[in-house]
Design a protein around this motif. Structure first.
Motif, short mmCIF file in Angstrom:
data_model
loop_
_atom_site.label_atom_id
_atom_site.label_comp_id
_atom_site.label_asym_id
_atom_site.label_seq_id
_atom_site.Cartn_x
_atom_site.Cartn_y
_atom_site.Cartn_z
N HIS A 174 32.65 -17.26 -29.94
CA HIS A 174 32.08 -16.53 -30.85
C HIS A 174 33.15 -15.43 -31.47
CE1 HIS A 174 31.24 -12.95 -28.80
NE2 HIS A 174 30.45 -13.48 -27.79
N ASP A 194 23.34 -18.51 -31.84
CA ASP A 194 23.28 -19.40 -33.08
C ASP A 194 24.67 -19.61 -33.40
OD1 ASP A 194 21.37 -20.40 -35.09
OD2 ASP A 194 23.14 -19.91 -36.15
N SER A 201 26.15 -20.01 -36.04
CA SER A 201 26.86 -19.13 -37.16
C SER A 201 27.66 -17.99 -36.42
CB SER A 201 25.66 -18.49 -38.13
OG SER A 201 25.04 -17.58 -37.28
N ARG A 202 27.45 -17.56 -35.30
CA ARG A 202 28.34 -16.68 -34.58
C ARG A 202 29.94 -17.35 -34.40
NH1 ARG A 202 28.29 -12.12 -33.19
NH2 ARG A 202 28.35 -11.96 -30.84
N GLU A 223 32.86 -18.57 -39.99
CA GLU A 223 32.92 -19.25 -41.12
C GLU A 223 34.06 -20.46 -41.19
OE1 GLU A 223 34.26 -15.43 -42.97
OE2 GLU A 223 33.06 -16.36 -41.41
N LYS A 245 32.18 -28.05 -40.38
CA LYS A 245 30.67 -28.43 -40.07
C LYS A 245 30.84 -29.46 -39.17
CE LYS A 245 26.93 -30.71 -42.27
NZ LYS A 245 26.02 -30.28 -41.05
#
Ligand code: 5GP
Ligand code: MN
Length: 325
Positions: free
Chosen positions: A28, A95, A97-98, A101, A105
């Motif tokens: 993360h 999650d 998203s941690r 960006e 994908k």
């Protein structure tokens, strides 16, 4: 809304690891010794099984974790020639998203979520989440036992680092007899507890101590002394010559003040407000963070706040009040 997947059994996850040819271990943002130590341990073990392994982490390896094996291979790049059935292994995050960006994908089909957080969103095809474990590293140990991986000095160092990170050097309430027994075994194998202590806890930078001084100067107490909060901002970092990494355990000092049950540190750095919450065990700060889009554990949680610092103070106070502070 995607459907929440069920938990996967140890056997199921172990079989999937054996089936896949290639792996990307994902840690993360603002990595700590648990997310990184768990990913490195599993990555090193998989390489020994003849697998292709890459390590993805958006942020650079923090200075105090560079002693861990394989950290020289950790990057924010993903090679272009990975096979389509590469498994992305997310360690220590409730999650995906941690991960930040920068991660391209990834199909859910190719996601394995290994974690110990309360309220993990089960975002993977495979979700190996054991919320009674003290660290994600000790969750990984279940897979090592199933796969009969021999624990050598490198693996022992990674796993002991995850334990010492997430138990606060054996001080938090998640330090059970079993955790101490496992830690003793890892030391016998060759994990250097002295070195881990030195790197993670003892070796404080002077800039970090100066920053701590400023944070202490700015402390505010509320709720009849049961709540203590403070903040860090860019001018404070510039003045003390510190950086974001130097803020990591400052919140524990706030929590450690006499009478304080909950502490919050607001980090307004480079246009983002990150909040760290700590509890002595009465108030559930995971639940409070979750109402503001964050998460974590009962006694330690975090969130990103969108708005001004003044609004963040008010919103976090309200979220904690709702949890009984
Ligand atoms: P820290 O205050 O050290 O950044 O985080 C404390 C705990 O809360 C860690 O277990 C961390 O994984 C979790 N945490 C921190 N920030 C977030 C966040 O934005 N979302 C979620 N789900 N968990 C977080
Ligand atoms: Mn953890």
């Amino acid at each position: 809304m995607t459907q929440t997947m069920a938990s996967s059994s140890t056997q199921e996850v172990a079989a999937e690891l054996l089936r896949r040819p290639a792996f990307v271990m994902v840690s993360h943002v603002k990595p700590d010794g648990d997310t990184l130590g768990a990913g490195l341990a599993l990555g090193i073990a998989l390489k020994r099984l003849g697998k292709r392994v890459h390590y993805f982490q958006q942020d650079p390896v923090p200075r105090n974790l560079r002693f861990l094996p394989d950290t020289e291979f950790v990057t924010r790049d993903i090679p272009g020639d990975l096979p389509p059935d590469t498994l992305y292994v997310f360690c220590d995050m409730s999650d995906f998203s941690r991960a930040g960006e920068f991660l391209p994908k990834v199909e859910r089909e190719n996601m394995l979520d290994i974690d110990h957080h309360l309220g993990n969103s089960h975002f993977g095809k495979f979700n190996f989440v054991l919320d009674t474990e003290c660290s994600t590293g000790t969750v990984v140990m279940h897979l090592f036992r199933e796969l009969k991986i021999e624990i050598d000095r490198d693996l022992a160092t990674c796993i002991l680092t995850t334990i010492m990170t997430d138990t606060g050097g054996f001080m938090h309430s998640n330090t059970t007899p079993a955790v101490l027994e496992l830690s003793a075994e890892l030391m016998r194998i060759g994990a250097d507890k002295e070195q881990i202590t030195e790197e993670i806890f003892a070796n404080r930078r002077v800039a970090a101590t100066r920053l701590l001084g400023s944070v202490i100067d700015a402390m505010v107490f509320g709720h009849e002394g049961r709540y203590c909060y403070s903040y860090v901002d860019d001018p404070m970092l510039a003045r003390t010559d510190a950086d974001g990494e130097d803020t990591e355990d400052v919140v524990n000092t706030l929590r450690g003040q006499e009478g304080v049950e909950v502490a919050a540190l607001f980090k307004a750095i480079e246009g983002e407000i990150r909040v760290s919450l700590r509890s002595n065990g009465r108030v559930n700060v995971q639940a409070a963070a979750a109402t503001l889009g964050g998460g974590g554990h009962f006694r330690a949680s975090g969130l990103t706040f969108h708005g001004t610092l003044a609004d963040a103070f008010v919103a976090v106070d309200a979220a904690l009040t709702a949890q009984g502070l």
